[in-house]
Design a protein around this motif. Sequence first.
Motif, PDB file in Angstrom:
ATOM      1  N   ALA A   1       2.886   0.105  -3.926  1.00 42.65           N
ATOM      2  CA  ALA A   1       4.118   0.397  -3.181  1.00 42.65           C
ATOM      3  C   ALA A   1       5.158  -0.692  -3.416  1.00 42.65           C
ATOM      4  CB  ALA A   1       3.809   0.536  -1.694  1.00 42.65           C
ATOM      5  N   ASN A   2       4.735  -1.938  -3.377  1.00 47.95           N
ATOM      6  CA  ASN A   2       5.637  -3.061  -3.588  1.00 47.95           C
ATOM      7  C   ASN A   2       6.204  -3.063  -5.005  1.00 47.95           C
ATOM      8  OD1 ASN A   2       6.757  -5.839  -3.065  1.00 47.95           O
ATOM      9  ND2 ASN A   2       5.347  -6.277  -4.734  1.00 47.95           N
ATOM     10  N   GLU A   3       5.341  -3.006  -5.985  1.00 45.61           N
ATOM     11  CA  GLU A   3       5.792  -3.143  -7.372  1.00 45.61           C
ATOM     12  C   GLU A   3       6.634  -1.958  -7.828  1.00 45.61           C
ATOM     13  OE1 GLU A   3       5.773  -5.872  -8.855  1.00 45.61           O
ATOM     14  OE2 GLU A   3       4.183  -6.983  -7.847  1.00 45.61           O
ATOM     15  N   LEU A   4       6.323  -0.749  -7.382  1.00 44.46           N
ATOM     16  CA  LEU A   4       7.160   0.391  -7.751  1.00 44.46           C
ATOM     17  C   LEU A   4       8.565   0.234  -7.178  1.00 44.46           C
ATOM     18  CD1 LEU A   4       4.770   3.471  -7.498  1.00 44.46           C
ATOM     19  CD2 LEU A   4       5.576   2.295  -9.566  1.00 44.46           C
ATOM     20  N   ASP A   5       8.668  -0.309  -5.964  1.00 45.95           N
ATOM     21  CA  ASP A   5       9.991  -0.550  -5.393  1.00 45.95           C
ATOM     22  C   ASP A   5      10.741  -1.610  -6.190  1.00 45.95           C
ATOM     23  OD1 ASP A   5      11.959  -0.099  -3.114  1.00 45.95           O
ATOM     24  OD2 ASP A   5      11.710  -2.281  -3.123  1.00 45.95           O
ATOM     25  N   VAL A   6      10.069  -2.695  -6.544  1.00 48.08           N
ATOM     26  CA  VAL A   6      10.720  -3.748  -7.335  1.00 48.08           C
ATOM     27  C   VAL A   6      11.195  -3.176  -8.668  1.00 48.08           C
ATOM     28  CG1 VAL A   6      10.347  -5.926  -8.561  1.00 48.08           C
ATOM     29  CG2 VAL A   6       9.524  -5.666  -6.215  1.00 48.08           C
TER      30      VAL A   6
ATOM     31  N   GLU B   1      -2.085  -0.025  10.379  1.00 46.16           N
ATOM     32  CA  GLU B   1      -2.227  -1.445   9.997  1.00 46.16           C
ATOM     33  C   GLU B   1      -1.688  -1.697   8.591  1.00 46.16           C
ATOM     34  OE1 GLU B   1      -4.990  -0.529  13.232  1.00 46.16           O
ATOM     35  OE2 GLU B   1      -4.720   0.404  11.264  1.00 46.16           O
ATOM     36  N   LEU B   2      -1.931  -0.778   7.690  1.00 47.40           N
ATOM     37  CA  LEU B   2      -1.432  -0.960   6.325  1.00 47.40           C
ATOM     38  C   LEU B   2       0.086  -0.795   6.279  1.00 47.40           C
ATOM     39  CD1 LEU B   2      -1.970  -1.562   3.380  1.00 47.40           C
ATOM     40  CD2 LEU B   2      -2.600   0.843   3.053  1.00 47.40           C
TER      41      LEU B   2
ATOM     42  N   ALA C   1      -4.204  -9.818   8.764  1.00 45.27           N
ATOM     43  CA  ALA C   1      -5.206 -10.162   7.743  1.00 45.27           C
ATOM     44  C   ALA C   1      -4.858  -9.514   6.408  1.00 45.27           C
ATOM     45  CB  ALA C   1      -6.596  -9.733   8.205  1.00 45.27           C
ATOM     46  N   LEU C   2      -4.318  -8.311   6.437  1.00 48.08           N
ATOM     47  CA  LEU C   2      -3.875  -7.658   5.196  1.00 48.08           C
ATOM     48  C   LEU C   2      -2.692  -8.396   4.581  1.00 48.08           C
ATOM     49  CD1 LEU C   2      -4.073  -3.919   6.306  1.00 48.08           C
ATOM     50  CD2 LEU C   2      -5.572  -5.072   4.668  1.00 48.08           C
TER      51      LEU C   2
ATOM     52  N   HIS D   1       4.678  -7.771   4.298  1.00 49.20           N
ATOM     53  CA  HIS D   1       3.816  -8.297   3.233  1.00 49.20           C
ATOM     54  C   HIS D   1       4.305  -9.595   2.597  1.00 49.20           C
ATOM     55  CE1 HIS D   1       6.560  -5.903   0.632  1.00 49.20           C
ATOM     56  NE2 HIS D   1       6.262  -6.818  -0.279  1.00 49.20           N
ATOM     57  N   ALA D   2       5.566  -9.913   2.696  1.00 53.08           N
ATOM     58  CA  ALA D   2       6.084 -11.147   2.087  1.00 53.08           C
ATOM     59  C   ALA D   2       6.287 -12.266   3.106  1.00 53.08           C
ATOM     60  CB  ALA D   2       7.399 -10.852   1.361  1.00 53.08           C
TER      61      ALA D   2
END
Length: 168
Positions: A128-133, A44-45, A80-81, A52-53
Amino acid sequence: MTEQAARALLAERDAETIRHPGGTLAAHLDRVHATLTAWGARRELRLAGLCHAFYGTDGFPHALGRRDELTPVIGPDAEALVYFYASCDRAYSYPRLTDGGTFRDRFTGAVSVPDTAARRDFAELTVANELDVLRHSDLDGGPLRALFATWTPLLSEGARSAVSRAAW
């Protein structure tokens, strides 16, 4: 409720043409999904990471669709996540994630205290998101480094290790 179906929906919504650090939104979403997979995140995660976007975020205003369109594709738990992540009022919620866990929904203004499991998922996805950005931009990672240090109790070993190895 598969990655393939999620990717098809993202393609239908032109995620492959929307610019994002590191290329396109679709490429970024795939990298976040891959990162969560490498960290051993549950299904699910991982699906939430891939989408996520979908509703836009506090830092990325391009919404791709509605909740009733995403839920049948990735399932109610993953959706929901995604909503929880997208709804975050970052300025309010980030510094409070481990300090009482107070969270404000940027869509409704509602303030809540999510349970520890929800805050763990949120922290993991955010890292995970911010490290990729950061890897694909010239942004200053110093503020995130300091923030993520406070989130350590919520992070998996994989995420903690990635934060410690990041080139800030």
